[in-house]
Motif scaffolding. Structure first.
Motif, PDB file in Angstrom:
ATOM      1  N   VAL A 336       0.985  -1.237  -0.022  1.00 15.94           N
ATOM      2  CA  VAL A 336      -0.055   0.178  -0.159  1.00 15.94           C
ATOM      3  C   VAL A 336       0.837   1.023  -0.149  1.00 15.94           C
ATOM      4  O   VAL A 336       1.930   1.237   0.647  1.00 15.94           O
ATOM      5  CB  VAL A 336      -0.902   0.138   1.342  1.00 15.94           C
ATOM      6  N   GLY A 337       0.263   2.271  -0.637  1.00 16.06           N
ATOM      7  CA  GLY A 337       1.298   3.637  -0.885  1.00 16.06           C
ATOM      8  C   GLY A 337       2.530   3.184  -1.786  1.00 16.06           C
ATOM      9  O   GLY A 337       2.761   2.170  -2.355  1.00 16.06           O
ATOM     10  N   ARG A 338       2.936   4.441  -1.987  1.00 11.24           N
ATOM     11  CA  ARG A 338       4.269   4.455  -2.954  1.00 11.24           C
ATOM     12  C   ARG A 338       5.379   3.369  -2.431  1.00 11.24           C
ATOM     13  O   ARG A 338       5.694   3.511  -1.007  1.00 11.24           O
ATOM     14  CB  ARG A 338       4.769   5.620  -2.819  1.00 11.24           C
ATOM     15  N   VAL A 339       6.026   2.677  -3.365  1.00  8.80           N
ATOM     16  CA  VAL A 339       7.243   2.122  -3.031  1.00  8.80           C
ATOM     17  C   VAL A 339       8.373   2.842  -3.183  1.00  8.80           C
ATOM     18  O   VAL A 339       8.531   3.671  -3.899  1.00  8.80           O
ATOM     19  CB  VAL A 339       7.700   0.837  -4.056  1.00  8.80           C
ATOM     20  N   ALA A 340       9.217   3.340  -2.074  1.00  9.92           N
ATOM     21  CA  ALA A 340      10.154   4.054  -1.879  1.00  9.92           C
ATOM     22  C   ALA A 340      11.439   3.489  -2.030  1.00  9.92           C
ATOM     23  O   ALA A 340      11.492   2.530  -2.498  1.00  9.92           O
ATOM     24  CB  ALA A 340      10.282   4.775  -0.363  1.00  9.92           C
ATOM     25  N   MET A 341      12.518   4.207  -2.006  1.00  6.41           N
ATOM     26  CA  MET A 341      13.811   4.021  -2.493  1.00  6.41           C
ATOM     27  C   MET A 341      14.227   2.937  -1.423  1.00  6.41           C
ATOM     28  O   MET A 341      14.847   1.643  -2.032  1.00  6.41           O
ATOM     29  CB  MET A 341      14.841   4.936  -2.124  1.00  6.41           C
ATOM     30  N   ASP A 342      13.932   2.664  -0.273  1.00  2.00           N
ATOM     31  CA  ASP A 342      14.433   1.654   0.759  1.00  2.00           C
ATOM     32  C   ASP A 342      13.394   0.940   1.406  1.00  2.00           C
ATOM     33  O   ASP A 342      13.906   0.135   2.264  1.00  2.00           O
ATOM     34  CB  ASP A 342      15.279   2.416   1.742  1.00  2.00           C
ATOM     35  N   GLN A 343      12.100   1.146   1.209  1.00  2.00           N
ATOM     36  CA  GLN A 343      11.134   0.298   1.857  1.00  2.00           C
ATOM     37  C   GLN A 343       9.574   0.600   1.272  1.00  2.00           C
ATOM     38  O   GLN A 343       9.474   1.454   0.482  1.00  2.00           O
ATOM     39  CB  GLN A 343      11.041   0.943   3.356  1.00  2.00           C
ATOM     40  N   PHE A 344       8.729  -0.235   1.695  1.00  2.00           N
ATOM     41  CA  PHE A 344       7.235  -0.207   1.418  1.00  2.00           C
ATOM     42  C   PHE A 344       6.531  -0.666   2.608  1.00  2.00           C
ATOM     43  O   PHE A 344       7.259  -1.459   3.307  1.00  2.00           O
ATOM     44  CB  PHE A 344       7.136  -0.708   0.049  1.00  2.00           C
ATOM     45  N   LEU A 345       5.338  -0.390   2.518  1.00  2.00           N
ATOM     46  CA  LEU A 345       4.379  -0.776   3.428  1.00  2.00           C
ATOM     47  C   LEU A 345       3.365  -1.896   2.941  1.00  2.00           C
ATOM     48  O   LEU A 345       3.086  -1.824   1.792  1.00  2.00           O
ATOM     49  CB  LEU A 345       3.645   0.324   4.156  1.00  2.00           C
ATOM     50  N   ILE A 346       2.858  -2.805   3.874  1.00  2.00           N
ATOM     51  CA  ILE A 346       1.999  -3.845   3.666  1.00  2.00           C
ATOM     52  C   ILE A 346       0.775  -3.509   4.563  1.00  2.00           C
ATOM     53  O   ILE A 346       0.998  -3.170   5.598  1.00  2.00           O
ATOM     54  CB  ILE A 346       2.537  -5.337   3.691  1.00  2.00           C
ATOM     55  N   ASP A 347      -0.239  -3.947   4.213  1.00  4.56           N
ATOM     56  CA  ASP A 347      -1.703  -3.606   5.125  1.00  4.56           C
ATOM     57  C   ASP A 347      -1.899  -5.111   5.691  1.00  4.56           C
ATOM     58  O   ASP A 347      -2.204  -6.077   4.616  1.00  4.56           O
ATOM     59  CB  ASP A 347      -2.820  -3.117   4.187  1.00  4.56           C
ATOM     60  N   VAL A 348      -1.787  -5.172   6.776  1.00  4.77           N
ATOM     61  CA  VAL A 348      -2.053  -6.711   7.375  1.00  4.77           C
ATOM     62  C   VAL A 348      -3.330  -6.551   7.939  1.00  4.77           C
ATOM     63  O   VAL A 348      -3.645  -7.807   8.767  1.00  4.77           O
ATOM     64  CB  VAL A 348      -0.708  -7.165   8.236  1.00  4.77           C
ATOM     65  N   GLY A 349      -4.328  -5.693   7.929  1.00  7.61           N
ATOM     66  CA  GLY A 349      -5.486  -5.768   8.692  1.00  7.61           C
ATOM     67  C   GLY A 349      -5.149  -5.890  10.141  1.00  7.61           C
ATOM     68  O   GLY A 349      -4.525  -4.949  10.942  1.00  7.61           O
ATOM     69  N   ASP A 350      -5.996  -6.702  10.778  1.00 10.44           N
ATOM     70  CA  ASP A 350      -5.886  -7.156  12.278  1.00 10.44           C
ATOM     71  C   ASP A 350      -5.070  -8.228  12.597  1.00 10.44           C
ATOM     72  O   ASP A 350      -5.283  -8.795  13.636  1.00 10.44           O
ATOM     73  CB  ASP A 350      -7.457  -7.163  12.626  1.00 10.44           C
ATOM     74  N   ASP A 351      -4.386  -8.893  11.488  1.00  9.77           N
ATOM     75  CA  ASP A 351      -3.493  -9.868  11.521  1.00  9.77           C
ATOM     76  C   ASP A 351      -2.352  -9.773  12.721  1.00  9.77           C
ATOM     77  O   ASP A 351      -1.975  -8.574  12.397  1.00  9.77           O
ATOM     78  CB  ASP A 351      -3.283 -10.443  10.397  1.00  9.77           C
ATOM     79  N   PRO A 352      -1.828 -10.689  13.424  1.00  9.77           N
ATOM     80  CA  PRO A 352      -0.838 -10.138  14.295  1.00  9.77           C
ATOM     81  C   PRO A 352       0.453 -10.447  13.470  1.00  9.77           C
ATOM     82  O   PRO A 352       0.686 -11.157  12.486  1.00  9.77           O
ATOM     83  CB  PRO A 352      -0.710 -11.555  15.142  1.00  9.77           C
ATOM     84  N   VAL A 353       1.415  -9.393  13.714  1.00 10.54           N
ATOM     85  CA  VAL A 353       2.764  -9.159  13.008  1.00 10.54           C
ATOM     86  C   VAL A 353       3.504  -8.533  13.964  1.00 10.54           C
ATOM     87  O   VAL A 353       3.009  -7.666  14.645  1.00 10.54           O
ATOM     88  CB  VAL A 353       2.371  -8.470  11.688  1.00 10.54           C
ATOM     89  N   ALA A 354       4.788  -9.051  14.049  1.00  9.84           N
ATOM     90  CA  ALA A 354       5.817  -8.288  14.965  1.00  9.84           C
ATOM     91  C   ALA A 354       7.254  -7.840  13.986  1.00  9.84           C
ATOM     92  O   ALA A 354       7.432  -8.545  12.888  1.00  9.84           O
ATOM     93  CB  ALA A 354       6.252  -9.196  16.055  1.00  9.84           C
ATOM     94  N   VAL A 355       7.867  -6.957  14.530  1.00 16.79           N
ATOM     95  CA  VAL A 355       9.120  -6.506  13.983  1.00 16.79           C
ATOM     96  C   VAL A 355      10.067  -7.875  14.096  1.00 16.79           C
ATOM     97  O   VAL A 355      10.013  -8.634  15.233  1.00 16.79           O
ATOM     98  CB  VAL A 355       9.978  -5.487  14.894  1.00 16.79           C
ATOM     99  N   GLY A 356      10.719  -7.978  12.837  1.00 14.17           N
ATOM    100  CA  GLY A 356      11.235  -9.336  12.704  1.00 14.17           C
ATOM    101  C   GLY A 356      10.864 -10.535  11.975  1.00 14.17           C
ATOM    102  O   GLY A 356      11.626 -11.409  11.488  1.00 14.17           O
ATOM    103  N   ASP A 357       9.456 -10.408  11.873  1.00 12.24           N
ATOM    104  CA  ASP A 357       8.815 -11.332  11.172  1.00 12.24           C
ATOM    105  C   ASP A 357       9.214 -11.374   9.895  1.00 12.24           C
ATOM    106  O   ASP A 357       9.478 -10.352   9.118  1.00 12.24           O
ATOM    107  CB  ASP A 357       7.307 -11.197  11.253  1.00 12.24           C
ATOM    108  N   GLU A 358       9.540 -12.655   9.150  1.00  9.93           N
ATOM    109  CA  GLU A 358       9.965 -12.797   7.862  1.00  9.93           C
ATOM    110  C   GLU A 358       9.005 -12.740   6.973  1.00  9.93           C
ATOM    111  O   GLU A 358       7.679 -13.463   7.006  1.00  9.93           O
ATOM    112  CB  GLU A 358      10.570 -14.139   7.636  1.00  9.93           C
ATOM    113  N   VAL A 359       9.193 -11.745   5.821  1.00 13.99           N
ATOM    114  CA  VAL A 359       8.133 -11.661   4.596  1.00 13.99           C
ATOM    115  C   VAL A 359       8.842 -12.346   3.468  1.00 13.99           C
ATOM    116  O   VAL A 359      10.076 -12.264   3.260  1.00 13.99           O
ATOM    117  CB  VAL A 359       7.823 -10.299   4.631  1.00 13.99           C
ATOM    118  N   THR A 360       8.053 -12.754   2.455  1.00 17.90           N
ATOM    119  CA  THR A 360       8.566 -13.302   1.293  1.00 17.90           C
ATOM    120  C   THR A 360       8.276 -12.632   0.066  1.00 17.90           C
ATOM    121  O   THR A 360       6.898 -12.488   0.102  1.00 17.90           O
ATOM    122  CB  THR A 360       8.528 -14.718   1.044  1.00 17.90           C
ATOM    123  N   LEU A 361       8.745 -11.934  -0.544  1.00 19.71           N
ATOM    124  CA  LEU A 361       8.369 -11.369  -1.905  1.00 19.71           C
ATOM    125  C   LEU A 361       7.965 -12.190  -3.140  1.00 19.71           C
ATOM    126  O   LEU A 361       7.049 -12.093  -3.753  1.00 19.71           O
ATOM    127  CB  LEU A 361       9.386  -9.932  -2.381  1.00 19.71           C
TER     128      LEU A 361
END
Length: 399
Positions: A336-361
């Motif tokens: 969601v939102g612009r992809v920037a040079m160094d990062q982007f955001l994802i919308d996870v709704g109400d699902d649990p997520v924490a710093v350090g969780d692994e995401v796979t592109l």
């Protein structure tokens, strides 16, 4: 154990990866693809194309893996890549084929290191001949007539792609000069080759017929070639009658599909690269909140957004905000939102997520993630562009 297989464990059992971003390169998958393709194109030989740092996978490491799979021909595009591989220990019993040269290219080192040269013009041929003489004099400076160290030459015919290669009306002069140099011991005619445009089967057939005609003309001028090669990944799979003596393959070897609507699995191939990152920040935002540059996305409801520390500097296109989803805990979430040079955001709704969780592109698809082919389709490009664009600060982890 690789970093990808050795996460840090937090109390409670949740795994936290120590890196911000990494690309896992599966060497077993690469070797399996090579063996599959070798069997497919036999009795033709397979040339593994490793230009552009092996399409972003890491050429030195992948060439070592390919040697284990029995590959003995590699396409490097330019001499710098070939020299790097020789310096890394790839001996001259392994063929390294380069075909793109600068206007003032010098060939002495290439001749000394026994690198195969794709030659498209008389100017290039004469530069190679001069380099052979220089190398021979350097090896025997006191000899009255030093025995030449022959260059390994493949003559290139332009059969319609209109990039490299001699045009049909230039061909006879190029061959005639090459034959004289061969007779003088200046070069070996290791090959003759061209490249298909892959615009249509009919046009590719016409290109193959033009190559065959040029080979016949060369034979009348006294030229014989050790190898003929024409096809790359797409035609090499789909046009067996055009494989000749050798097939040059890049995309297929990395498990990147090259035909619209065809997956790697359809071809019996395995994706080699998986691109991953660790969640860097998590924020709860209210409905109506805008995120990233220009506020192209505003939350339609109260939701949670997670920051993924990969951006266009790392090869994630700005077009990825339109329809690309990222895998987290086996589920896909939209960018969601612009992809920037160094990062982007994802919308996870109400699902649990924490710093350090692994995401796979993108990866194999086994954990719910997109494959590189699916990723490429969503941003209207090809898988090769995606992997070639993965930046240097993304650590390559070999497993």
């Amino acid at each position: 154990m690789s970093a990808a297989a050795d996460p840090l464990a937090e109390p409670g059992g949740r795994a936290v990866h120590p890196a911000l971003r990494w690309a896992t390169v599966d060497l077993a998958a690469y070797r399996a693809n090579l063996r599959h393709l070798q069997e497919l194109v036999a009795p033709a030989e397979l040339m593994a194309v490793v230009k552009a740092d092996a399409y972003g996978h890491g050429a030195t490491t992948l060439v070592a893996a390919a040697l284990e799979a029995g590959v003995r021909w590699f396409g490097t595009l330019d001499l710098a890549n070939a020299h790097e591989l020789r310096a890394a220990g790839v001996g001259d019993g392994v063929a390294l084929f380069a075909w793109q040269f600068g206007p003032r290219e010098t060939f002495e080192r290439a001749i000394s290191e026994r690198i195969d040269l794709g030659i498209s013009s008389l100017r290039q041929l004469e530069a190679v001949a001069s380099a052979v003489e220089a190398v021979s004099r350097a090896l025997a400076p006191d000899a009255a007539a030093a025995a030449p160290v022959p260059a390994l030459v493949h003559l290139n015919v332009d059969t319609g792609l209109h990039r490299d290669g001699a045009l049909a009306d230039e061909w006879d002069a190029l061959v005639t000069r090459a034959v004289r140099l061969r007779e003088a011991g200046i070069l070996r005619l290791r090959g003759v080759y061209s490249h298909l445009a892959e615009a249509s089967d009919e046009e590719d057939t016409g290109s193959a017929e033009l190559l065959a005609s040029c080979i016949e003309r060369a034979a009348r001028l006294g030229a014989t070639f050790e190898r003929r090669h024409l096809t790359a990944s797409s035609a090499g799979m789909e046009r067996p009658e055009l494989r000749l003596d050798m097939v040059r393959m890049g995309s297929n070897t990395y498990g990147i599909p090259v035909t619209d609507g065809v997956s790697a699995a359809d071809r019996g191939l395995l994706p080699v690269m998986t691109l991953s990152a660790s969640v860097a920040r998590v924020k709860r935002i209210a409905a109506g909140t805008g995120v990233s540059y220009d506020y192209t996305f505003r939350a339609p409801r109260d939701t949670t957004v997670a920051l993924v520390p990969v951006g266009y500097a790392d090869g994630v296109s700005r077009r990825a905000q339109h329809g690309v989803t990222i895998a987290l805990h086996g589920k896909r979430y939209p960018i969601v939102g612009r992809v920037a040079m160094d990062q982007f955001l994802i919308d996870v709704g109400d699902d649990p997520v924490a710093v350090g969780d692994e995401v796979t592109l993108f990866g194999t698809g086994s954990r719910g993630e997109l494959t590189v082919g699916e990723w490429a389709d969503l941003i209207e490009t090809i898988g090769e562009e995606v992997t070639c664009g993965i930046g240097a600060r993304v650590k390559r982890v070999y497993v």
